[in-house]
Every structure is written in structure tokens, then in C-alpha cells.
Design a protein around this motif. Structure first.
Motif, PDB file in Angstrom:
ATOM      1  N   THR A 183      -1.765 181.128  30.034  1.00  0.00           N
ATOM      2  CA  THR A 183      -2.390 181.156  31.226  1.00  0.00           C
ATOM      3  C   THR A 183      -3.180 179.776  31.530  1.00  0.00           C
ATOM      4  OG1 THR A 183      -4.490 181.484  29.921  1.00  0.00           O
ATOM      5  CG2 THR A 183      -3.149 183.756  30.745  1.00  0.00           C
ATOM      6  N   THR A 184      -2.874 179.509  32.975  1.00  0.00           N
ATOM      7  CA  THR A 184      -3.427 178.228  33.341  1.00  0.00           C
ATOM      8  C   THR A 184      -5.121 178.598  33.899  1.00  0.00           C
ATOM      9  OG1 THR A 184      -1.581 177.650  33.947  1.00  0.00           O
ATOM     10  CG2 THR A 184      -3.247 176.516  35.203  1.00  0.00           C
ATOM     11  N   LYS A 185      -5.820 177.665  33.116  1.00  0.00           N
ATOM     12  CA  LYS A 185      -7.140 177.790  33.134  1.00  0.00           C
ATOM     13  C   LYS A 185      -7.843 177.107  34.770  1.00  0.00           C
ATOM     14  CE  LYS A 185     -10.931 179.222  30.968  1.00  0.00           C
ATOM     15  NZ  LYS A 185     -10.971 180.184  29.792  1.00  0.00           N
ATOM     16  N   LEU A 186      -7.280 175.909  34.745  1.00  0.00           N
ATOM     17  CA  LEU A 186      -7.520 175.136  35.937  1.00  0.00           C
ATOM     18  C   LEU A 186      -6.444 174.593  36.761  1.00  0.00           C
ATOM     19  CD1 LEU A 186     -10.258 172.778  34.573  1.00  0.00           C
ATOM     20  CD2 LEU A 186     -10.742 174.731  36.173  1.00  0.00           C
ATOM     21  N   ARG A 187      -6.509 174.767  38.144  1.00  0.00           N
ATOM     22  CA  ARG A 187      -5.314 174.402  38.908  1.00  0.00           C
ATOM     23  C   ARG A 187      -5.872 173.469  39.885  1.00  0.00           C
ATOM     24  NH1 ARG A 187      -0.609 178.007  40.060  1.00  0.00           N
ATOM     25  NH2 ARG A 187       0.359 177.066  38.424  1.00  0.00           N
ATOM     26  N   LEU A 188      -5.491 172.297  39.933  1.00  0.00           N
ATOM     27  CA  LEU A 188      -5.773 171.520  41.394  1.00  0.00           C
ATOM     28  C   LEU A 188      -4.542 171.504  41.933  1.00  0.00           C
ATOM     29  CD1 LEU A 188      -7.736 170.500  39.036  1.00  0.00           C
ATOM     30  CD2 LEU A 188      -7.982 168.225  40.651  1.00  0.00           C
ATOM     31  N   ARG A 189      -4.625 171.779  43.297  1.00  0.00           N
ATOM     32  CA  ARG A 189      -3.474 172.129  44.275  1.00  0.00           C
ATOM     33  C   ARG A 189      -3.739 171.005  45.476  1.00  0.00           C
ATOM     34  NH1 ARG A 189      -0.992 177.369  44.621  1.00  0.00           N
ATOM     35  NH2 ARG A 189      -2.155 178.768  43.129  1.00  0.00           N
ATOM     36  N   SER A 190      -2.756 169.905  45.395  1.00  0.00           N
ATOM     37  CA  SER A 190      -2.846 168.855  46.463  1.00  0.00           C
ATOM     38  C   SER A 190      -4.413 168.697  46.951  1.00  0.00           C
ATOM     39  CB  SER A 190      -2.078 169.422  47.834  1.00  0.00           C
ATOM     40  OG  SER A 190      -0.788 169.609  47.195  1.00  0.00           O
ATOM     41  N   VAL A 191      -5.235 168.270  45.968  1.00  0.00           N
ATOM     42  CA  VAL A 191      -6.657 168.058  46.334  1.00  0.00           C
ATOM     43  C   VAL A 191      -6.780 166.568  46.907  1.00  0.00           C
ATOM     44  CG1 VAL A 191      -8.900 167.960  45.275  1.00  0.00           C
ATOM     45  CG2 VAL A 191      -7.418 169.648  44.531  1.00  0.00           C
ATOM     46  N   SER A 192      -7.384 166.309  48.038  1.00  0.00           N
ATOM     47  CA  SER A 192      -7.978 165.198  48.652  1.00  0.00           C
ATOM     48  C   SER A 192      -9.352 165.197  48.885  1.00  0.00           C
ATOM     49  CB  SER A 192      -7.344 165.066  49.631  1.00  0.00           C
ATOM     50  OG  SER A 192      -5.720 164.770  49.743  1.00  0.00           O
ATOM     51  N   LYS A 193      -9.914 164.112  48.796  1.00  0.00           N
ATOM     52  CA  LYS A 193     -11.601 163.983  49.186  1.00  0.00           C
ATOM     53  C   LYS A 193     -11.434 162.759  49.869  1.00  0.00           C
ATOM     54  CE  LYS A 193     -15.810 164.810  49.255  1.00  0.00           C
ATOM     55  NZ  LYS A 193     -16.432 166.163  49.841  1.00  0.00           N
ATOM     56  N   SER A 194     -12.016 162.858  51.018  1.00  0.00           N
ATOM     57  CA  SER A 194     -12.587 161.517  51.905  1.00  0.00           C
ATOM     58  C   SER A 194     -13.991 161.746  52.172  1.00  0.00           C
ATOM     59  CB  SER A 194     -11.931 161.407  53.036  1.00  0.00           C
ATOM     60  OG  SER A 194     -11.438 162.427  53.514  1.00  0.00           O
ATOM     61  N   PHE A 195     -14.546 160.295  51.892  1.00  0.00           N
ATOM     62  CA  PHE A 195     -15.940 160.307  52.299  1.00  0.00           C
ATOM     63  C   PHE A 195     -16.058 159.565  53.389  1.00  0.00           C
ATOM     64  CE2 PHE A 195     -15.943 160.868  47.518  1.00  0.00           C
ATOM     65  CZ  PHE A 195     -16.977 161.724  47.182  1.00  0.00           C
ATOM     66  N   ALA A 197      -4.241 173.649  31.133  1.00  0.00           N
ATOM     67  CA  ALA A 197      -4.112 174.924  30.506  1.00  0.00           C
ATOM     68  C   ALA A 197      -5.527 175.264  29.580  1.00  0.00           C
ATOM     69  CB  ALA A 197      -3.092 174.897  29.182  1.00  0.00           C
ATOM     70  N   SER A 198      -5.841 176.527  29.443  1.00  0.00           N
ATOM     71  CA  SER A 198      -6.996 176.711  28.700  1.00  0.00           C
ATOM     72  C   SER A 198      -6.795 176.219  27.173  1.00  0.00           C
ATOM     73  CB  SER A 198      -6.776 178.431  28.673  1.00  0.00           C
ATOM     74  OG  SER A 198      -7.829 178.898  28.084  1.00  0.00           O
ATOM     75  N   GLY A 199      -7.978 175.605  26.813  1.00  0.00           N
ATOM     76  CA  GLY A 199      -8.084 175.093  25.384  1.00  0.00           C
ATOM     77  C   GLY A 199      -7.492 173.802  25.420  1.00  0.00           C
ATOM     78  N   GLU A 200      -7.210 172.914  26.549  1.00  0.00           N
ATOM     79  CA  GLU A 200      -6.841 171.841  26.554  1.00  0.00           C
ATOM     80  C   GLU A 200      -7.580 170.580  26.471  1.00  0.00           C
ATOM     81  OE1 GLU A 200      -2.819 169.908  28.510  1.00  0.00           O
ATOM     82  OE2 GLU A 200      -3.527 171.196  29.770  1.00  0.00           O
ATOM     83  N   PHE A 201      -7.313 169.550  26.071  1.00  0.00           N
ATOM     84  CA  PHE A 201      -8.336 168.470  26.006  1.00  0.00           C
ATOM     85  C   PHE A 201      -7.749 167.311  26.898  1.00  0.00           C
ATOM     86  CE2 PHE A 201     -12.285 166.696  23.784  1.00  0.00           C
ATOM     87  CZ  PHE A 201     -12.470 165.521  24.735  1.00  0.00           C
ATOM     88  N   ILE A 202      -8.231 167.027  28.187  1.00  0.00           N
ATOM     89  CA  ILE A 202      -7.472 166.180  29.209  1.00  0.00           C
ATOM     90  C   ILE A 202      -8.661 164.948  29.245  1.00  0.00           C
ATOM     91  CG2 ILE A 202      -6.896 165.833  31.720  1.00  0.00           C
ATOM     92  CD1 ILE A 202      -5.115 167.685  30.720  1.00  0.00           C
ATOM     93  N   CYS A 203      -8.098 163.744  29.171  1.00  0.00           N
ATOM     94  CA  CYS A 203      -8.779 162.656  29.543  1.00  0.00           C
ATOM     95  C   CYS A 203      -8.599 161.748  30.780  1.00  0.00           C
ATOM     96  CB  CYS A 203      -8.619 161.516  28.164  1.00  0.00           C
ATOM     97  SG  CYS A 203      -9.788 161.841  27.036  1.00  0.00           S
ATOM     98  N   ILE A 204      -9.316 161.637  31.651  1.00  0.00           N
ATOM     99  CA  ILE A 204      -8.750 161.038  32.811  1.00  0.00           C
ATOM    100  C   ILE A 204      -9.097 159.476  32.837  1.00  0.00           C
ATOM    101  CG2 ILE A 204      -8.929 161.027  35.406  1.00  0.00           C
ATOM    102  CD1 ILE A 204      -9.986 163.393  35.445  1.00  0.00           C
ATOM    103  N   VAL A 205      -8.294 158.300  32.945  1.00  0.00           N
ATOM    104  CA  VAL A 205      -8.369 157.207  32.830  1.00  0.00           C
ATOM    105  C   VAL A 205      -7.953 156.225  34.124  1.00  0.00           C
ATOM    106  CG1 VAL A 205      -8.028 157.040  30.359  1.00  0.00           C
ATOM    107  CG2 VAL A 205      -6.153 156.514  31.776  1.00  0.00           C
ATOM    108  N   GLY A 206      -8.642 155.348  34.392  1.00  0.00           N
ATOM    109  CA  GLY A 206      -8.139 154.547  35.473  1.00  0.00           C
ATOM    110  C   GLY A 206      -9.072 153.521  35.709  1.00  0.00           C
ATOM    111  N   PRO A 207      -8.949 152.626  36.680  1.00  0.00           N
ATOM    112  CA  PRO A 207     -10.165 151.434  37.168  1.00  0.00           C
ATOM    113  C   PRO A 207     -11.246 152.270  38.070  1.00  0.00           C
ATOM    114  CG  PRO A 207      -8.094 151.333  38.487  1.00  0.00           C
ATOM    115  CD  PRO A 207      -7.496 152.389  37.533  1.00  0.00           C
TER     116      PRO A 207
END
Ligand code: ADP
Ligand code: ADP
Length: 239
Positions: free
Chosen positions: A1-13, A33-43
Motif C-alpha cells: 500500500t502506498t502511504k504518501l503520493r505526490l502527484r505533479s506537485v508544484s509550488k510558487s512563491f 511506501a509505508s515504512g520506507e525511509f526516504i532522503c531528499i538531497v540537493g543544493p
């Protein structure tokens, strides 16, 4: 089962001074997925915090949608807990008061008796290795210990999704290595995936990301996009 789903998400300020629009996050799609450990990296400035804040419900996507278990996220909730680099501990409260704080006000705490709350605080203080420091105040603790308090508070509130925005970024290298290992132990490195919480962790440090994550999401800036999602082949089950 998918816990979190981002669908074509954009954000402008809209920048208040110039009136210019910054596209902070552009067309990010991600299934976690549920129970997954995700790291986000980037500048710096590539939109990592903005992604995390939108999952937390602290920011709203300008376009696209974020769902948890098929339900759109529309605001903050006790099901998602956030931990920041700067601890956000209350300086006038002791370790145990900081850890128990959300239990007075948070949704899951509504039904706790004082005794249950104290037992829960005791449990999480012990889990992060702070037994004996319950009556200390944040200024009496090292940076690493303060971050342990923040972790205990996050866990005591019982969220199913742990959102961590560079929580180890301010610590010295040695303390960071120790806390990386502690974090994995506490998160449940050796537990079956079904028993783990979903974790999303932002870092500048690719080594940290590779050490912690099941998958590393690499972002780039102008605008903030996902450039790669890397599967890390971790022998978790064998640890
Ligand atoms: P990162 O976490 O990767 O450093 P952020 O998500 O903090 O990046 O920021 C992404 C972009 O969005 C940056 O250009 C930043 O200046 C802009 N930004 C973030 N928050 C705001 C805000 N509240 N108002 C205006 N611009 C913002
Ligand atoms: P209240 O303000 O509801 O009476 P308490 O004074 O019992 O709450 O406690 C304040 C905070 O400190 C609570 O979050 C509680 O869980 C925690 N706490 C108090 N005493 C203990 C204790 N002996 N062991 C663990 N946690 C405690």
C-alpha cells in the motif's frame, strides 16, 4: 500500500519585495511506501524544505496534490510529525516536559491520563538514551542531546510519518555519526517494514543520505525538480 503520493506537485512563491514569482518546486511526483525511509538531497534552495512542508501541511501546493493513504492532505495533522535542525525545544521546560508537551495538546494525547503520559515520556526518554537527564533544561544539554529530546518528542506524539528537515545538520561530525545510527535503530532498522514509520529526511550530505535511506531523491534547482530517485540496496533485514 502506498502511504504518501505526490502527484505533479508544484509550488510558487510570490516574493513580497519584487512581486516576482519563484517556482520553488516544479512538477514533483513521488510514491512513498509505508515504512520506507526516504532522503531528499540537493543544493540549497532546490525546494527540499518546501516539499517537506507541503507533506506536513504547513504549505499548500500551487498545483497538483499530495495524498496520504488516498486522502488529500489539506493541513497539519498529528499523523505527521516534523523535526527541525534548530530543535524548537522550549527553553523554560525540562527534558520530560518538552517530550510530553504534545501529549497535552496533540490529538493522540487528548485521551491520556497523567500517568499514561508520564509512562509514555519515560519510555521515549529511555529510547533516545536520556534517562537521568529528565529534569535538565535545554541549555544544560549538548547539541546532540537536544536533538535526542526533539526526536523523543517527535516519537512520543505518535505520528505515522516522520518528517525531518536537516535534523543533524548543526551537529559536529562525530555526534552526527552516532545519531545517524541511533536514528536507524529507533526507527526500526531491523523491524519488518510493516512495523516501521514512514520517514522523510532532508540532508545536504550525500553520505548521510546513502547511509540512512532506502531511496534517495535527488533534487536540482531553478526550478526545484526531482532529477533522480536512487534505490539503495541496504541489507536491512540482515542487520
Ligand atoms: P531548500 O530546502 O532546498 O534549501 P527551500 O524549499 O527552502 O529550498 O526553498 C526553495 C525556493 O523557494 C527558494 O528559492 C526559496 O527562496 C523559495 N522560498 C521558500 N520559502 C519561501 C517563502 N515562504 N516565501 C518566498 N520564497 C520562498
Ligand atoms: P500536568 O501539567 O498535566 O499535571 P505533569 O505535571 O504531570 O502534567 O507533567 C508535565 C509533563 O512532564 C508531562 O508531559 C508529563 O508527561 C511529564 N512528566 C511529569 N512527571 C514525570 C515523571 N515522573 N516521569 C516522566 N514524565 C513526567
Amino acid at each position: 500500500t502506498t502511504k504518501l503520493r505526490l502527484r505533479s506537485v508544484s509550488k510558487s512563491f510570490i516574493q513580497p519585495r519584487t512581486g516576482h514569482t519563484t517556482l520553488a518546486v516544479a512538477d514533483v511526483s513521488l510514491d512513498i511506501a509505508s515504512g520506507e525511509f526516504i532522503c531528499i538531497v540537493g543544493p540549497s534552495g532546490c525546494g527540499k524544505s518546501t516539499v517537506l512542508n507541503m507533506i506536513a501541511g504547513l504549505d499548500t501546493p500551487s498545483a497538483g496534490a499530495i495524498e496520504k493513504d488516498g486522502v488529500a492532505i489539506t493541513g497539519p495533522g498529528a499523523d505527521r510529525g516534523v523535526m527541525f535542525q534548530d530543535y524548537a525545544l522550549m527553553p523554560w521546560q525540562t527534558v520530560q516536559e518538552n517530550v510530553g508537551f504534545g501529549l497535552h495538546h496533540g490529538t493522540p494525547g487528548k485521551g491520556f491520563t497523567t500517568q499514561q503520559r508520564q509512562e509514555r515520556v519515560r519510555h521515549f526518554v529511555e529510547l533516545v538514551g536520556l534517562t537521568g537527564s529528565e529534569k535538565k533544561y535545554p541549555h544544560q544539554l549538548s547539541g546532540g542531546m537536544r536533538q535526542r529530546v526533539a526526536l523523543a518528542r517527535l516519537l512520543a506524539n505518535g505520528p505515522d510519518v516522520l518528517l525531518m528537515d536537516e535534523p543533524l545538520g548543526a551537529l559536529d561530525a562525530q555526534t552526527r555519526l552516532v545519531l545517524q545510527q541511533e536514528l536507524l535503530r529507533i526507527w526500526g532498522q531491523t523491524a519488518p517494514r510493516a512495523q516501521r514509520k514512514t520517514a522523510i529526511f532532508i540532508t545536504h550530505d550525500i553520505e548521510e543520505a546513502v547511509f540512512l535511506a532506502d531511496r534517495v531523491v535527488v533534487m536540482s534547482s531553478h526550478p526545484g525538480r526531482v532529477r533522480a530517485v536512487i534505490d539503495i540496496d541496504l541489507p536491512r533485514e540482515r542487520n
